[in-house]
Design a protein around this motif. Sequence first.
Motif, PDB file in Angstrom:
ATOM      1  N   GLU A  90     -28.504   4.094  88.239  1.00 41.46           N
ATOM      2  CA  GLU A  90     -29.868   4.607  88.148  1.00 41.46           C
ATOM      3  C   GLU A  90     -30.756   3.537  87.512  1.00 41.46           C
ATOM      4  OE1 GLU A  90     -30.259   9.253  87.365  1.00 41.46           O
ATOM      5  OE2 GLU A  90     -28.847   8.341  85.956  1.00 41.46           O
ATOM      6  N   LEU A  91     -32.033   3.559  87.892  1.00 34.77           N
ATOM      7  CA  LEU A  91     -33.004   2.637  87.307  1.00 34.77           C
ATOM      8  C   LEU A  91     -34.087   3.447  86.602  1.00 34.77           C
ATOM      9  CD1 LEU A  91     -34.356  -0.132  86.876  1.00 34.77           C
ATOM     10  CD2 LEU A  91     -35.424   0.135  89.134  1.00 34.77           C
ATOM     11  N   TYR A  92     -34.265   3.181  85.316  1.00 39.78           N
ATOM     12  CA  TYR A  92     -35.317   3.829  84.532  1.00 39.78           C
ATOM     13  C   TYR A  92     -36.396   2.791  84.214  1.00 39.78           C
ATOM     14  CZ  TYR A  92     -32.365   7.930  83.671  1.00 39.78           C
ATOM     15  OH  TYR A  92     -31.601   9.057  83.819  1.00 39.78           O
ATOM     16  N   LEU A  93     -37.626   3.109  84.567  1.00 37.70           N
ATOM     17  CA  LEU A  93     -38.756   2.225  84.282  1.00 37.70           C
ATOM     18  C   LEU A  93     -39.479   2.778  83.057  1.00 37.70           C
ATOM     19  CD1 LEU A  93     -39.979   1.827  87.961  1.00 37.70           C
ATOM     20  CD2 LEU A  93     -38.566   0.231  86.641  1.00 37.70           C
ATOM     21  N   ALA A  94     -39.371   2.065  81.937  1.00 37.67           N
ATOM     22  CA  ALA A  94     -39.888   2.567  80.654  1.00 37.67           C
ATOM     23  C   ALA A  94     -41.044   1.714  80.143  1.00 37.67           C
ATOM     24  CB  ALA A  94     -38.761   2.613  79.626  1.00 37.67           C
ATOM     25  N   THR A  95     -41.876   1.254  81.053  1.00 38.80           N
ATOM     26  CA  THR A  95     -43.054   0.480  80.650  1.00 38.80           C
ATOM     27  C   THR A  95     -44.106   1.413  80.064  1.00 38.80           C
ATOM     28  OG1 THR A  95     -43.803   0.671  82.943  1.00 38.80           O
ATOM     29  CG2 THR A  95     -42.693  -1.371  82.321  1.00 38.80           C
ATOM     30  N   ASP A  96     -45.121   0.830  79.419  1.00 41.72           N
ATOM     31  CA  ASP A  96     -46.147   1.624  78.741  1.00 41.72           C
ATOM     32  C   ASP A  96     -46.829   2.588  79.703  1.00 41.72           C
ATOM     33  OD1 ASP A  96     -45.595   0.231  76.428  1.00 41.72           O
ATOM     34  OD2 ASP A  96     -47.229  -1.207  76.713  1.00 41.72           O
ATOM     35  N   GLU A  97     -47.244   3.737  79.162  1.00 38.49           N
ATOM     36  CA  GLU A  97     -47.896   4.731  80.016  1.00 38.49           C
ATOM     37  C   GLU A  97     -49.410   4.522  80.019  1.00 38.49           C
ATOM     38  OE1 GLU A  97     -48.001   9.518  80.962  1.00 38.49           O
ATOM     39  OE2 GLU A  97     -47.770   8.823  78.909  1.00 38.49           O
ATOM     40  N   ARG A  99     -52.439   2.130  82.743  1.00 38.54           N
ATOM     41  CA  ARG A  99     -52.534   1.558  84.089  1.00 38.54           C
ATOM     42  C   ARG A  99     -51.758   0.256  84.208  1.00 38.54           C
ATOM     43  NH1 ARG A  99     -59.039   2.491  84.595  1.00 38.54           N
ATOM     44  NH2 ARG A  99     -58.972   4.733  84.183  1.00 38.54           N
ATOM     45  N   GLU A 100     -51.818  -0.562  83.158  1.00 40.76           N
ATOM     46  CA  GLU A 100     -51.113  -1.841  83.211  1.00 40.76           C
ATOM     47  C   GLU A 100     -49.606  -1.610  83.243  1.00 40.76           C
ATOM     48  OE1 GLU A 100     -52.197  -5.594  84.027  1.00 40.76           O
ATOM     49  OE2 GLU A 100     -53.598  -4.050  83.359  1.00 40.76           O
ATOM     50  N   GLY A 101     -49.133  -0.691  82.399  1.00 39.41           N
ATOM     51  CA  GLY A 101     -47.706  -0.378  82.383  1.00 39.41           C
ATOM     52  C   GLY A 101     -47.242   0.234  83.688  1.00 39.41           C
ATOM     53  N   GLU A 102     -48.086   1.081  84.278  1.00 37.13           N
ATOM     54  CA  GLU A 102     -47.735   1.710  85.552  1.00 37.13           C
ATOM     55  C   GLU A 102     -47.642   0.656  86.654  1.00 37.13           C
ATOM     56  OE1 GLU A 102     -46.551   5.555  86.599  1.00 37.13           O
ATOM     57  OE2 GLU A 102     -47.406   4.850  84.715  1.00 37.13           O
ATOM     58  N   ALA A 103     -48.553  -0.323  86.610  1.00 44.89           N
ATOM     59  CA  ALA A 103     -48.525  -1.392  87.605  1.00 44.89           C
ATOM     60  C   ALA A 103     -47.282  -2.260  87.442  1.00 44.89           C
ATOM     61  CB  ALA A 103     -49.787  -2.247  87.487  1.00 44.89           C
ATOM     62  N   ILE A 104     -46.890  -2.542  86.199  1.00 48.53           N
ATOM     63  CA  ILE A 104     -45.665  -3.320  85.974  1.00 48.53           C
ATOM     64  C   ILE A 104     -44.473  -2.590  86.578  1.00 48.53           C
ATOM     65  CG2 ILE A 104     -44.062  -4.142  84.196  1.00 48.53           C
ATOM     66  CD1 ILE A 104     -46.511  -4.694  82.419  1.00 48.53           C
ATOM     67  N   ALA A 105     -44.417  -1.271  86.371  1.00 50.63           N
ATOM     68  CA  ALA A 105     -43.317  -0.477  86.930  1.00 50.63           C
ATOM     69  C   ALA A 105     -43.315  -0.556  88.460  1.00 50.63           C
ATOM     70  CB  ALA A 105     -43.449   0.974  86.469  1.00 50.63           C
ATOM     71  N   TRP A 106     -44.486  -0.452  89.066  1.00 52.62           N
ATOM     72  CA  TRP A 106     -44.584  -0.506  90.534  1.00 52.62           C
ATOM     73  C   TRP A 106     -44.153  -1.872  91.065  1.00 52.62           C
ATOM     74  CZ3 TRP A 106     -47.964  -3.361  93.771  1.00 52.62           C
ATOM     75  CH2 TRP A 106     -47.949  -2.979  95.128  1.00 52.62           C
ATOM     76  N   HIS A 107     -44.580  -2.937  90.390  1.00 57.28           N
ATOM     77  CA  HIS A 107     -44.192  -4.285  90.814  1.00 57.28           C
ATOM     78  C   HIS A 107     -42.682  -4.487  90.675  1.00 57.28           C
ATOM     79  CE1 HIS A 107     -48.006  -6.163  91.761  1.00 57.28           C
ATOM     80  NE2 HIS A 107     -48.547  -5.654  90.664  1.00 57.28           N
ATOM     81  N   LEU A 108     -42.077  -3.877  89.671  1.00 60.49           N
ATOM     82  CA  LEU A 108     -40.620  -3.967  89.527  1.00 60.49           C
ATOM     83  C   LEU A 108     -39.923  -3.335  90.727  1.00 60.49           C
ATOM     84  CD1 LEU A 108     -40.284  -3.162  85.721  1.00 60.49           C
ATOM     85  CD2 LEU A 108     -39.503  -5.263  86.830  1.00 60.49           C
ATOM     86  N   VAL A 109     -40.413  -2.172  91.147  1.00 58.54           N
ATOM     87  CA  VAL A 109     -39.823  -1.507  92.314  1.00 58.54           C
ATOM     88  C   VAL A 109     -40.016  -2.356  93.566  1.00 58.54           C
ATOM     89  CG1 VAL A 109     -39.960   0.520  93.817  1.00 58.54           C
ATOM     90  CG2 VAL A 109     -40.102   0.799  91.335  1.00 58.54           C
ATOM     91  N   ARG A 120     -39.190   7.231  86.315  1.00 58.40           N
ATOM     92  CA  ARG A 120     -40.215   6.700  85.400  1.00 58.40           C
ATOM     93  C   ARG A 120     -40.152   7.501  84.106  1.00 58.40           C
ATOM     94  NH1 ARG A 120     -43.251   3.968  82.583  1.00 58.40           N
ATOM     95  NH2 ARG A 120     -45.504   3.689  82.904  1.00 58.40           N
ATOM     96  N   MET A 121     -39.785   6.854  83.013  1.00 61.32           N
ATOM     97  CA  MET A 121     -39.740   7.542  81.724  1.00 61.32           C
ATOM     98  C   MET A 121     -40.897   7.054  80.852  1.00 61.32           C
ATOM     99  SD  MET A 121     -36.337   5.768  79.992  1.00 61.32           S
ATOM    100  CE  MET A 121     -36.620   6.336  78.318  1.00 61.32           C
ATOM    101  N   VAL A 122     -41.551   7.998  80.194  1.00 61.35           N
ATOM    102  CA  VAL A 122     -42.730   7.654  79.391  1.00 61.35           C
ATOM    103  C   VAL A 122     -42.605   8.280  78.008  1.00 61.35           C
ATOM    104  CG1 VAL A 122     -44.271   7.380  81.361  1.00 61.35           C
ATOM    105  CG2 VAL A 122     -44.018   9.626  80.320  1.00 61.35           C
ATOM    106  N   PHE A 123     -43.170   7.595  77.033  1.00 58.28           N
ATOM    107  CA  PHE A 123     -43.151   8.058  75.647  1.00 58.28           C
ATOM    108  C   PHE A 123     -44.307   7.388  74.924  1.00 58.28           C
ATOM    109  CE2 PHE A 123     -39.983   4.879  76.724  1.00 58.28           C
ATOM    110  CZ  PHE A 123     -40.441   3.767  76.026  1.00 58.28           C
ATOM    111  N   HIS A 124     -44.732   7.996  73.817  1.00 54.12           N
ATOM    112  CA  HIS A 124     -45.874   7.476  73.067  1.00 54.12           C
ATOM    113  C   HIS A 124     -45.473   6.888  71.723  1.00 54.12           C
ATOM    114  CE1 HIS A 124     -48.175  10.705  75.514  1.00 54.12           C
ATOM    115  NE2 HIS A 124     -48.049   9.592  76.197  1.00 54.12           N
TER     116      HIS A 124
END
Length: 748
Positions: A90-97, A99-109, A120-124
Amino acid sequence: MGNGTKLVIVESPTKARKIGGYLGNDYTVMASVGHIRDLAQPSQVPASAKAKFGKFGVDVEDGFKPYYIVGSEKKKTVAELKAALKDADELYLATDEDREGEAIAWHLVETLKPKVPVKRMVFHEITPEAIKASLSKTRDVDAHMVDAQETRRVLDRLYGYELSPVLWRKVGPGLSAGRVQSVATRLIVERERERMAFVRAPYWDVSATLAAPDAEGQEVRFASRMVSLDGRRLAGSKDFDTTGQLTPDGFAGNVRQLDEAQATAVATALEQAAFTVMSMETKPYRRRPQPPFTTSTLQQAAGNRLGMSSRQTMRAAQGLYENGYITYMRTDSVTLSQEAIEAARNAVEFHFGKAFLSEGPKQYTTRTAGAQEAHECIRPAGARFRDPQELATKVPADQLKLYTLIWQRTLASQMADATGSTATVRLSAPAGTYGEAVFQASGTVIEFPGFMKATGEGRRASAEPKTEQAAQPAGGAEPSASAAAASQATGRTAKQAESDENASLPPMRTGDVLHAVAVQADGHETQPPARYTEASLVRTLEAKEIGRPSTYASIISTIIDRGYVYERGRALIPSWLAFAVTKLLETKFPKYVDYQFTADMENGLDQIAHGQESGRDWLTRFYFGSGDGAAANADEAHAGLQQQVAQLGEIDARAINTIEIGDGLHVRVGRYGPYLEDMNHLDDQGNPKRASLPDTLAPDELTVEVGHELIEKNAGGPRALGVDPATGGTVEVRNGRFGPYVALVPDR
């Protein structure tokens, strides 16, 4: 096939180590170290794609499709991530929640092309509880947020690549224009223009130090200031306009403007006068705590109280977040979770006692226009807030100071109001032939400090006359936002503040007669608008909805690094280069440095992030124009940026690079720096006399008088230094348009 492990990818190695320690051996946590691919520079586009992507790295004819590349410095990281992915189920993308973090996750995919489930896992906050909870609440990558980030990236590329070349041709090489940086620069230039045009108005008043017995019969001295004379209110700074003349309200109010001689005479007449109490009024005082920090208010408070730049603040906050000490530091929200409210109230009760708690839990409402993702506020992480002392040996000094500020603000948000009383006394005294003089003094006593106990403010109060305008600090910067800021800046602790004596007015009754210990005439001048500091610029940008708080640190750094702005103390001062760049953009591209238009662009990006519009449609309107039959391609373009540049026509570079000072004096911005010209006085060759400008001279300090002095000093002609032994020629120092230089005059 995988071996049962789960690959978690975050942005930074620090974050990876922290999260890896919480997840255990079944998880492999690795860092992408930011973006793994980015929008290509035109020079990086391969020859086969030059026709479409060669100008911007974006194909404007095909829905603004960007050309992404994996940079050479990222290829090793990508290879390591791909290798780790082969062993994962499994791949978990835990970048910041955001827009920039979401874009990093998308580019990784897009780059890794995983064949295993992607979550996509998110936390504050980075705590064991938050990380484990996020594993059970995974989601897909948010396509709308990715679209908004990509649109912003393309927008900034189009803006910069279309407008910057105009600056290169007409102002100087290597300059840049930016969607937010150019507007921020314009704000600073406009403020300096206001200061340059400002005419100071002198006005005088009289202050008196009076004495009265306190409740125990001990003499107490307090300061008072004259507010009216012979029935007419004295003129103050608010009664003058920017040209140094009385305002219409000042005329209508029949204010009295004293000069030095009159004020001195009145002061002399009052030295032996009896001051009779006309009235003594006491009102309750109440001050409420502020909401917890957002990105913007944290930058402002850190600037005002700790003297930290926006860049330093965000760097320190990043370190605190990645090590699990605070919640995510890029947020527009002032909301506290129920867990955080309970933690804050427990900390207040432990440190200060129940009496300092507010009556009930306080929840704050986010009022920032255009607020982005619904994060929590910036607060200490976890269900129990660490005391600042616990971090003293674990983090650098700047992080400790910032954590303490965040800890104080969060606790204060759940504490009781500060209460006390404010007393105002008015006294009259005969001033001889000048008539009756009325003086006023006020004093505030904090009887219950409430939240101020946490923020480092104590029971210190003041018994000061109200002055019209406080002196500006060095550089003409805006003063700190509050007395709390001053307390923090001087390093006073809560314990020191608590021990301060109450500085209140002594008890007085109507009819009491007092005598002056000292009376003196005080001269004042109206002050021009204060220059921006980083903190006040951040506040203004946010109020105008320009940019986003998470980008303010990089924006301010950019305009300083580009030479558009420099700092003197905390004040931001524009260079003459900034004047020329702003003048060109204002006159030739007014829409693109308009405050409301820039705010509307930001709101458009918000709509894209919420799925209310597509980035492609939005960019089409921005670049190709809008209206009925909106342009679909370059052939149909009419009102967008593309045609604004294409139809620009001739630009008078000399006019753009000229700033008028007055009386024939002009500042010229040349390729080698600014210089001064006197158009009314010519040299022996018939050219305007010139002088170089000292780097230490701010634009508002270049008055007509100073300008003529500079011209005069540079107009003495060449000065002989000696004879060159090799040629027999004379070595001279001369003054040119770029400053002093040495010349060899051949021996004739």
